[in-house]
Design a protein around this motif. Structure first.
Motif, mmCIF file in Angstrom:
data_model
loop_
_atom_site.group_PDB
_atom_site.id
_atom_site.type_symbol
_atom_site.label_atom_id
_atom_site.label_comp_id
_atom_site.label_asym_id
_atom_site.label_seq_id
_atom_site.Cartn_x
_atom_site.Cartn_y
_atom_site.Cartn_z
ATOM 1 N N GLU A 111 2.748 -7.060 0.819
ATOM 2 C CA GLU A 111 2.385 -7.052 -0.587
ATOM 3 C C GLU A 111 2.143 -5.591 -0.956
ATOM 4 O OE1 GLU A 111 -0.963 -9.620 -1.035
ATOM 5 O OE2 GLU A 111 -0.599 -9.944 -3.165
ATOM 6 N N ARG A 112 2.837 -5.131 -2.004
ATOM 7 C CA ARG A 112 2.733 -3.702 -2.336
ATOM 8 C C ARG A 112 2.008 -3.503 -3.663
ATOM 9 N NH1 ARG A 112 8.856 -3.533 -2.058
ATOM 10 N NH2 ARG A 112 9.384 -3.212 0.124
ATOM 11 N N GLY A 113 1.736 -2.223 -3.935
ATOM 12 C CA GLY A 113 1.205 -1.856 -5.246
ATOM 13 C C GLY A 113 -0.176 -2.417 -5.500
ATOM 14 N N LEU A 114 -0.981 -2.521 -4.435
ATOM 15 C CA LEU A 114 -2.321 -3.081 -4.595
ATOM 16 C C LEU A 114 -3.301 -1.982 -5.008
ATOM 17 C CD1 LEU A 114 -2.152 -5.058 -1.278
ATOM 18 C CD2 LEU A 114 -2.058 -6.041 -3.567
ATOM 19 N N PRO A 115 -4.412 -2.362 -5.598
ATOM 20 C CA PRO A 115 -5.421 -1.339 -5.867
ATOM 21 C C PRO A 115 -5.995 -0.838 -4.544
ATOM 22 C CG PRO A 115 -6.245 -3.523 -6.454
ATOM 23 C CD PRO A 115 -4.825 -3.692 -6.042
ATOM 24 N N VAL A 116 -6.410 0.402 -4.514
ATOM 25 C CA VAL A 116 -7.024 1.073 -3.358
ATOM 26 C C VAL A 116 -6.024 1.304 -2.216
ATOM 27 C CG1 VAL A 116 -8.960 1.187 -1.744
ATOM 28 C CG2 VAL A 116 -9.224 -0.023 -3.939
ATOM 29 N N VAL A 117 -5.462 0.228 -1.673
ATOM 30 C CA VAL A 117 -4.529 0.421 -0.569
ATOM 31 C C VAL A 117 -3.100 0.303 -1.085
ATOM 32 C CG1 VAL A 117 -6.127 -0.414 1.152
ATOM 33 C CG2 VAL A 117 -4.572 -2.019 0.065
ATOM 34 N N MET A 118 -2.164 0.953 -0.404
ATOM 35 C CA MET A 118 -0.760 0.937 -0.836
ATOM 36 C C MET A 118 -0.125 -0.421 -0.686
ATOM 37 S SD MET A 118 0.647 4.324 0.964
ATOM 38 C CE MET A 118 2.278 3.601 0.943
ATOM 39 N N GLU A 119 -0.352 -0.997 0.462
ATOM 40 C CA GLU A 119 0.282 -2.275 0.746
ATOM 41 C C GLU A 119 -0.514 -2.994 1.816
ATOM 42 O OE1 GLU A 119 4.262 -0.983 1.776
ATOM 43 O OE2 GLU A 119 3.748 -0.857 3.884
ATOM 44 N N SER A 120 -0.379 -4.290 1.865
ATOM 45 C CA SER A 120 -1.093 -5.025 2.901
ATOM 46 C C SER A 120 -0.201 -6.122 3.464
ATOM 47 C CB SER A 120 -2.397 -5.609 2.356
ATOM 48 O OG SER A 120 -2.121 -6.715 1.546
ATOM 49 N N LEU A 121 -0.601 -6.587 4.615
ATOM 50 C CA LEU A 121 0.209 -7.538 5.374
ATOM 51 C C LEU A 121 -0.350 -8.948 5.234
ATOM 52 C CD1 LEU A 121 2.366 -8.145 7.629
ATOM 53 C CD2 LEU A 121 0.606 -7.513 9.288
ATOM 54 N N ILE A 122 0.536 -9.889 4.952
ATOM 55 C CA ILE A 122 0.150 -11.302 4.970
ATOM 56 C C ILE A 122 0.903 -11.936 6.135
ATOM 57 C CG2 ILE A 122 -0.002 -13.449 3.654
ATOM 58 C CD1 ILE A 122 0.525 -11.787 1.138
ATOM 59 N N LYS A 123 0.171 -12.602 6.981
ATOM 60 C CA LYS A 123 0.803 -13.275 8.115
ATOM 61 C C LYS A 123 0.896 -14.759 7.777
ATOM 62 C CE LYS A 123 -2.118 -11.010 10.934
ATOM 63 N NZ LYS A 123 -2.731 -10.639 12.225
ATOM 64 N N VAL A 124 2.113 -15.212 7.705
ATOM 65 C CA VAL A 124 2.354 -16.554 7.192
ATOM 66 C C VAL A 124 2.883 -17.444 8.309
ATOM 67 C CG1 VAL A 124 3.571 -17.899 5.448
ATOM 68 C CG2 VAL A 124 2.969 -15.520 4.973
ATOM 69 N N ARG A 125 2.233 -18.561 8.512
ATOM 70 C CA ARG A 125 2.804 -19.576 9.394
ATOM 71 C C ARG A 125 3.303 -20.658 8.457
ATOM 72 N NH1 ARG A 125 4.301 -19.481 14.715
ATOM 73 N NH2 ARG A 125 2.248 -18.813 15.465
ATOM 74 N N THR A 126 4.594 -20.702 8.300
ATOM 75 C CA THR A 126 5.155 -21.652 7.352
ATOM 76 C C THR A 126 5.931 -22.731 8.099
ATOM 77 O OG1 THR A 126 6.504 -21.857 5.357
ATOM 78 C CG2 THR A 126 7.279 -20.288 6.993
ATOM 79 N N ALA A 127 5.877 -23.922 7.550
ATOM 80 C CA ALA A 127 6.623 -25.007 8.208
ATOM 81 C C ALA A 127 8.118 -24.753 8.092
ATOM 82 C CB ALA A 127 6.245 -26.348 7.586
#
Lengths: 89, 934, 203, 420
Positions: free
Chosen positions: B253-269
């Motif tokens: 996920e990019r363009g967040l406030p404070v941090v540039m980007e962050s990671l989402i770890k998804v376990r999807t069916a």
């Protein structure tokens, strides 16, 4: 991240487990030869394909379990709690 | 030159994403420019007439916008302190400082461009063929090569702002928010699944966003439905970066406030891949000149930003995208002088330049046309990355002239949209909807009944390269000539070619250049593209910052209940595994002498502590320890050593018998977790029938060792329900009672220091209270707190070894001087066969006490004992003993030297050799143990 | 000799009150998400065969919770229960536990653990940043429990809503209590997390 | 048989061909597989190729085929992080790897192929007193063997790596490092190609896309191999594979004490040079160096479970990013460009297995764990000598297969957690 179906807790990330590898039967210490003992210590199966191995759910139920895993695809087709019949898959 | 020529912003466009009322000021290479809110760096620069935005990697050729999307290799900038920013994706921010990377001294005049003149010599892999001799000069050559290294700069100072990662668990994850992705998301959500929809651009819509009025309307309608659906969560300016085992998926996920980007770890069916298509470049002479653009770059610039990318355009196309680009250009007032349609036999020979930018084109009919913009629409690449990462092997679709997903797709992964085929919008939506339903079915009940409509690529000309040579890999400056040369030399498989020429290995990671690389190689080998095969797409799909991957640091720290006291009383911390422990409180030697003469207390809370309960505990103890446990009376404690099945020592500690079926085991601090797992392993996998329950109570007790001749006197001030006299409570015994009013405390008469000492285990909540009370009541005795260093000195004086310091990964039981402890007459115990054989052979080093002959010399730990150039042992522990006023050591030596009185040469780190004498005992202080028994 | 005082592994920032022998925070903050240190709570670990008298009498399946009077029983492991109760009630709780000790054990781990209560509508967002288990409100309903890696510690987590507001009890080894507390506070910062005191209800 | 006419690589040659436009000859030939060879080497990685090269060069044994199921240098030899060093823990290890570094140092001239050997200096960080003691141990063993190796403190580390956070208020403060100036990096592909080209020039045949399907034996002796391109007979067959070593050995009926674990690596986008040294942290399980192209190359410890899968994992990049930023917090905006995986053969004592097996003529050069690339030249030299003379060279005698049964483990275990 492999998903391991813990027979107790349900599917969990492999990072919750400690890999124990092949669990070999311990030779009788009273009669064992050096060759047999060191075979027990050092020679493990290293198959390409399905393997049966022990994992320890160290961050979960703290139980040891036996899993059948494919060493190429990391697919796990069954897991079984030690000392229990049947199992999850 | 940068060639700024004033604004080229056209009239308002239907789908434009800029806000004309909000101007943003930024600088590019030190010069001030204005753009609009919603502009990317590149759209703003183009609007300002800037054509040359970068220099290429190797030849430092002038470069302009090429693909105009995130992957554009020509549009990497330094933005403030951030290197390698994708200028065709990153939106402008007020005050942004943008500069060109990889130029010296400036974009306008770059001395590296001399490499262009040398290009005939700097062919692929040229460096392998030269700088070979003289060897000593290579580092100098290397420094020169390094100066041409590309990329931006990172500052030496700066810190990592932790970006929290998070976990998500949707039923269906849809990668790509174009028409097929939105359609799939809607139908999966309608079928009852929780859907996470991830789109790389700033808004949903995919290629519809720069399309016709009708297409824009379709996009808008889909967006509204998606936004209104309660079961769909949408992320824009986010990207599915990788797919790992069992649908473990990384989303950035990019363009967040404070941090540039962050990671989402998804376990999807299930995972639906709908990334659309990437337009591929075409290989011909001059194809990297500023002014040569892909059709989608033009469509974006014109339709999203209302920017004129040139004044006079030629379009070379093999599909309708080029036609659409021509249409868009006309609409914004660009003079489209010629459309060369390869489908009708048109051909492009080369682009020509003037002052480093495009000035005209030469066509296959021999005509030459002047232009400042050449639009190229040569075909598409299907980014099958996510499918490859799911085990799928792409296959080449001859008719469609692109690689498409192979048939071996994981049954939890689905593909739709341009990845699979071409069609009308209705066909795309129908396929997406069917695949969305399939993904939902698979996620919900494991089986799929929906059948997706037929969908495949439309026929497309195989437009990969023309009759002239040009750039294939824009990131790496690899030309088709380089590839042909390399193939001719024998680097003629796709993997060898890639490694030798570095084609596809740059920041674009093959998204733009793989197919052309393969096509050129195929032609060199006289093979088909199918036969040549393709390279493996590796994660991540787009580069991810180290900051996002690292996220917040979770490194657990453990503290004893007395930590606050230590810190407020001068305790100097050291890191001991996860624990923080006081090493000393200012003067370790003084702590030693106070303990030896009076009393001191040390916080030993990190010692591993387990309660063992059950009728079979002694069986377990007999199994895991090398010594015997059957006759341990209630109230007694015993020292034990654990070895592995290889006979190597892995832990030691003391275990006490609390009551009939209850024992209390202590282990080393660092060994606690390992011992617990070891015991559980034997119980669960070896002897499940044994009745033993183990509870880890390491943190439940604050552990304090009260050591020194006055320790009994001190403790007796605080204990009234236990007779502490030597007769009632002798050495190697334990009692349970009340200390300072705290009931349920265990007291052990043991110690590591060699003095009379009591190790007390107090319910942890009361730890600080009891510690403070001990300090208070000890004041009369001149009590001192002591740290690990004082304990290390005293245990060395007493000759106690430390597992892992005085032993190592191959030290078997009989090497550690515990022959008296190892009971080979026991039926069995872990490691017994190996220990029996070690006993019989006498192999392995032996641990001995060593006194340097010069009592002032303290040989550094790990100093080697070398005789005739051969290592015969080493010092494992050494300290200056304040008690004995001399240096003392423990060392591991070959058996021949392990004889009291032997003088051994010890090689100090500076090369000096000193002599040391092997001692009778490990202990240099009270080896008979009179003090600790007193 | 003065009465001994027991302290939580988590330092108190602000005023305290005495609860039995424990010193606890008496703060009363509220917010979209709050964190309370309830480490003083009574904690009893029970290990027994699931089929034994005691196992059956506890009436609490693995990965769920069950209340008996004011004690919350957490099915922490297969044949393993964590019994949580207000501070200072260890003997009463042990007394009240149904069934006999057979094979297995009963250990007072009050002093061995740290217990935190995270409450609020944003609590689930904080949780989803710290552990890989699906803690979605539907997926992890009130009355559920799990043991997993949380902030890279092994924690027992039980959902135990308070007046209809999502609330989670998080139990970890005492020595890591301060670390766990600090980690939750850091993650909670963007959600406006506040520290509140030992709950009046006692757990 | 056409002998490949060697053409010398040089700057002058490059210049002449640049002017004339004349193509360079092929690096190695593409020839038919013969029915018989003196030696068949399985695996065209650095071990197989160097063994072939030294067989031809040092012993005149040129009727050699190197067969590989894929392409030259496609296994571990092309997937490692190309770090070289000789600061091992055991005297046997130190001696052996020092020979390797020595051969690497002169390899460009020897092979007439620039392998870009760059002795940048190698730092192994210690974050606790136990690790520091191990570093001292290694330094002292190294010095006894004449290896340039010393323990240095945080200030000196900061001078060598200005981007390193050596302050003492970090979670894992840096207490010191083992500094090994001759350690460094090399261009791994160039080593593979250089050996292949030079071996080919002497008559060795390199057969890519040639998969070994079986090993033929008779009366306890090896007689040849079966491949997808037909049977080949040879009195000596050398298993120089990594990852598949046990599977190949199984074909000969030889059991090896090896478990295959993936080892992952990653590379960032390039930035301007800022890191000249190779930096390793065993406690933080990470190693990093910067290539001449400006990319950071990372590695870590092997994956925690056995597998032949060369899939990447997300947790690998997460862990390494976290740990790298512990060391160098200012590089958090650099981006990981690509990750990949290779296979490592892990032995019980983290040391290789080189030499004879119970099947006569079937030799092994396996079990390299994470150290295989570093060992390439020395193992090739020793294996060539062993194959040519039928005697185990002293330099590898500690690494024989029989040691496991005989209980003579060579232990690099102490320093092996992440020993790059």
């Amino acid at each position: 991240m492999i998903l391991i179906p813990c027979p107790n807790c349900g599917p969990r990330n492999s990072s919750e487990f400690t890999y124990e590898g092949e669990n070999k039967e311990r030779p009788n210490a009273a009669t064992v030869t050096k060759a047999q003992w060191r075979n027990y210590l050092y020679l493990k199966n290293n198959p390409l394909g399905w393997t049966t191995e022990t994992w320890y759910h160290s961050s979960g139920c703290k139980k040891f379990l036996v899993a059948e895993r494919h060493t190429m695809t990391n697919e796990i087709r069954s897991t079984k709690a030690l000392g229990q019949q049947g199992g999850a898959s | 030159m940068s060639g700024a020529q004033g604004s080229s912003r056209g009239a308002q466009r239907l789908g434009e994403v800029v806000d004309r009322n909000r101007t943003i000021t930024f600088t590019f290479n030190g010069k001030k420019y204005k753009g609009l809110e919603g502009d990317t760096i590149i759209s703003a620069l183009t609007a300002n007439g800037v054509k040359i935005v970068s220099r290429s990697w190797k030849y430092h050729r002038r470069r302009g916008v090429m693909s105009g999307n995130y992957h554009d290799p020509n549009c990497h900038f330094q933005v403030n302190d951030e290197p390698n920013v994708r200028g065709a994706h990153r939106r402008l921010e007020e005050g942004m400082v943008v500069s060109t990377q990889n130029v010296s001294p400036s974009l306008k005049f770059d001395i590296g461009a001399v490499n262009q003149k040398l290009s005939r010599f700097l062919t692929a892999g040229f460096y392998y063929k030269t700088f070979i001799k003289p060897e000593r000069l290579w580092p100098t050559y290397e420094k020169v090569l390094q100066r041409f290294a590309g990329g931006g700069k990172v500052a030496a100072t700066g810190h990592h702002v932790p970006a929290d990662k998070r976990y998500a668990h949707p039923d269906v994850l849809v990668a790509g928010g174009g028409p097929s992705g939105m359609s799939a998301a809607l139908s999966a959500a309608d079928a009852g699944s929780n859907v996470l929809l991830v789109e790389e651009e700033y808004e949903l819509g995919g290629f519809l966003r720069w399309g016709t009025a009708d297409e824009l309307a379709v996009a808008q309608s889909l967006r509204e439905k998606v936004a209104a659906h309660p079961k769909i969560t949408t992320l824009t300016n986010a990207v599915v970066a990788g797919r790992y085992d069992q649908n473990w998926v990384s989303v950035i996920e990019r363009g967040l406030p404070v941090v540039m980007e962050s990671l989402i770890k998804v376990r999807t069916a299930t995972l639906v891949a709908a990334p659309g298509l990437i337009e591929r470049p075409y290989v011909f002479e001059g194809n990297d000149l500023p002014g040569v653009m892909l059709s989608t770059a033009v469509l974006r610039l014109v339709n999203l930003y209302a920017v004129k990318p040139g004044e006079r355009a030629v379009v070379f196309t093999g599909n309708d995208s080029g036609i659409a680009a021509a249409e868009a250009l006309r609409g914004i007032g660009v003079d489209v002088v010629q459309v060369v349609d390869a489908r009708h036999g048109g051909g492009l020979v080369r682009a020509t330049s003037s002052r480093g930018v495009l000035s005209g084109v030469e066509l296959s009919d021999g005509s030459k046309v002047l232009c400042d913009l050449l639009v190229v629409a040569a075909g598409w690449t299907a980014p099958t990355t996510l499918l490859n990462l799911s085990g799928n092997h792409p296959v080449f679709d001859e008719a469609g002239a692109r690689f498409v997903p192979g048939p071996d797709l994981d049954d939890t992964v689905f593909a739709t949209g341009g990845l699979v085929g071409d069609g009308t919008i209705d066909e795309i939506l129908a396929h997406g909807a069917a695949v969305g339903r399939q993904a939902s079915e698979r996620a919900t009940n494991g089986s799929v009944t929906t059948v997706a409509p037929a969908f495949s690529p439309d026929p497309h000309l195989p437009l990969f390269f023309g009759t002239t040579k040009g750039i294939v890999d824009f990131s790496e400056d690899v030309s088709s000539k380089d590839l042909l040369t390399a193939a001719h030399e024998g680097y003629n498989s796709v993997e060898l070619l890639k490694r030798y020429t570095t084609a596809t290995m740059g920041p674009a990671q093959g998204k733009l250049e793989t197919i052309n690389t393969v096509a050129v190689l195929a032609s060199a080998n006289g093979e088909s593209i199918e036969e040549t095969g393709t390279t493996v797409w590796r994660p991540p799909y787009v580069p991810i910052t180290l900051g996002a991957l690292a996220g917040r640091s979770y490194e657990p720290v453990r503290y004893s209940p007395m930590q606050a006291w230590h810190e407020s009383h001068g305790g100097i911390n050291i890191v001991a595994g996860q624990w923080m422990r006081p090493e000393h409180y200012g003067d370790a030697a003084k702590e030693v002498s106070t303990v030896r003469s009076g009393v001191g207390i040390i916080d030993v809370t990190p010692l591993g502590k387990f309660e063992l309960k059950g009728t079979d505990v002694t069986k377990l103890l007999n199994l895991v320890y090398v010594n015997k446990w059957s006759k341990l009376e209630v109230g007694a404690v015993r020292y034990g050593v654990m070895c592995g099945e290889d006979g190597v020592i892995f832990d030691d500690g003391v275990t006490g018998h609390l009551s009939e079926d209850r024992y209390f085991m202590s282990t080393t601090s660092s060994g606690a977790a390992g011992v617990y797992a070891h015991l559980e392993s034997w119980l669960q996998t070896g002897f499940p029938e044994w009745d033993v329950t183990i509870t880890n109570v390491t943190s439940a007790y604050a552990s304090i060792n009260i050591a020194g001749p006055q320790s009994r006197e001190l403790l007796s001030k605080l204990v009234s329900d236990v007779d502490l006299s030597n007769e009632a409570f002798p050495y190697m015994n334990l009692r349970t009672g009340t200390i300072a009013g705290v009931p349920g405390c265990h007291m052990w008469r043991i110690g590591f220091t060699g003095e009379l000492s009591f190790e007390i285990h107090v319910p942890a909540g009361f730890g600080a209270y009891v510690w403070e009370t001990l300090m208070e009541h000890g004041a009369d005795f001149g009590i001192t707190p002591f740290g690990l260093e004082a304990q290390r000195i005293m245990r060395l004086e007493k000759g106690h070894f430390i597992v892992g310091q005085d032993t190592d990964g191959v030290t078997q039981g009989f090497s550690a001087g515990i022959d008296w402890l190892i009971k080979l007459d026991k039926d069995d115990f872990i490691g017994k066969p190996e220990l029996q054989w070690q006993h019989d052979s006498g192999a392995g080093f032996r641990l001995v006490g060593i006194h340097p002959n010069d009592p002032k010399q303290v040989p550094t730990e790990a100093s080697q004992i070398v005789i005739d150039g051969i290592i015969q042992g080493r010092i494992t522990s050494s300290r200056f003993s304040p008690t004995l006023n001399r240096s003392i050591c423990l060392g591991l030596v070959v058996p021949a030297l392990a004889v009291a009185g032997t003088v051994v040469p010890i090689r100090l780190p500076n090369g000096t050799i000193i002599q040391g004498t092997v001692m009778e005992h490990h202990a240099s202080y009270d080896h008979e143990g009179a003090k600790l028994r007193g | 000799m003065a009465n001994p005082t027991a302290r939580s592994p988590i330092g108190v920032n602000g005023s305290t009150k005495q609860l039995g022998s424990w010193e606890v925070s008496d703060a009363t903050n509220s917010g979209p998400v709050t964190l309370a240190d309830v480490s003083a709570a009574t904690k009893i670990l029970v290990v027994a065969d699931v089929d034994s008298a005691r196992g059956a009498a506890l009436n609490c399946a693995f990965q769920s919770t069950h209340r008996i009077d004011n004690a919350l029983i957490v099915g922490a492991g297969p044949g393993e229960w964590l019994v949580l109760a207000p501070a200072g009630q260890t003997p009463t709780v042990i007394e009240a536990l149904p069934g006999d000790i057979g094979r297995g054990d009963l250990v007072d781990v009050t002093h061995g653990g740290t217990l935190l209560r995270l409450t609020g509508n944003d609590a689930v967002a904080v949780m989803s940043r710290m552990c890989a288990i699906n803690v979605g409100l539907d997926a992890f309903a009130d009355g559920s429990a799990f043991r997993s890696s949380f902030a890279r510690l092994v924690c027992d987590v039980a959902r135990d809503d308070v007046n209809g507001v999502p609330s989670y009890l998080i139990h970890a080894d005492r020595s890591s209590g301060q670390y766990l507390f600090d980690s939750i506070m850091a993650v909670g910062e963007t959600f406006g997390i506040r520290v509140t005191g030992y709950p009046v209800a006692g757990l | 048989m056409s002998r490949n006419k060697p053409v010398k690589y040089s700057a002058l040659g490059l210049f002449k061909r640049g002017l004339s436009g004349k193509e360079w000859p092929r690096v190695w030939r593409d020839v038919d597989l013969k029915k018989t060879y003196d030696v068949v080497i399985i695996g065209a990685g650095v071990h197989g190729l160097s063994t072939a090269y030294y067989l031809a060069k040092n012993h005149g044994v040129k009727n050699v085929a190197v067969v590989d199921r894929a392409y030259v240098g496609g296994g571990g030899s092309g997937r490692n992080t190309a770090i070289l060093r000789s600061n091992y823990l055991t005297p046997e290890g130190v001696r052996f790897y020092d020979r390797s570094v020595d051969l690497y140092r002169h390899l460009a001239a020897d092979l007439n192929f620039n392998v870009m050997f760059a002795p940048r200096g190698h730092l192994t960080l210690a974050h606790n007193d136990g690790a520091l003691r191990t570093m001292r141990w290694r330094a002292e063993v190294n010095k006894v063997q004449g290896i340039d190796s010393e323990v240095i403190g945080p200030e000196e580390i900061k001078k060598l790596v200005p981007y390193m956070d050596v302050s003492d208020d970090t979670r894992y403060p840096i207490l010191g490092a083992l500094y090994h100036p001759p350690g460094g990096i090399i261009r791994h592909d160039a080593v593979n190609w250089g050996y292949a080209r030079a071996a080919d020039a002497m008559g060795v045949e390199i057969h890519q896309k040639t998969e070994v399907l079986g090993i033929n034996t008779a009366g306890g002796k090896v007689t040849g191999v079966r491949t997808n391109r037909g049977d080949v007979s040879a009195p000596i067959v050398i298993n120089c594979t990594a990852g598949w070593a046990t599977l190949i050995a199984d074909m000969a009926g030889v059991k090896l004490p090896i478990i295959t674990h993936p080892l992952q690596a990653a590379v960032t986008e390039p930035v301007q040079m800022f890191l000249s040294s190779v930096v390793v942290s065993g406690s933080l399980h990470v190693y990093v160096s910067q290539t001449d192209r400006g990319e950071l190359v990372f590695g870590a410890s092997t994956d925690p479970y056995a597998a032949y899968s060369m899939r990447s994992s997300l947790e690998f990049t997460e862990e390494l990013a976290g740990h790298v930023l512990e060391l160098m917090p200012s590089i958090s905006k650099m981006r990981v460009l690509r990750q990949w995986s290779g296979l490592c053969d892990i032995t019980p004592d983290f040391s290789p297995i080189m030499g004879f097996t119970e099947v006569e003529g079937f030799l092994v050069d396996v079990g390299w764990g994470t150290y295989g690339f570093k060992a390439g030249p020395a193992s090739g030299e020793a294996m060539a000598q062993l194959a040519a003379t039928n005697k185990t060279p002293e330099i590898i005698s500690a690494f024989d297969l029989a040691r496991f049964e005989e209980g003579r483990l060579a232990s690099e275990r102490g320093a092996a957690a992440v020993g790059h």
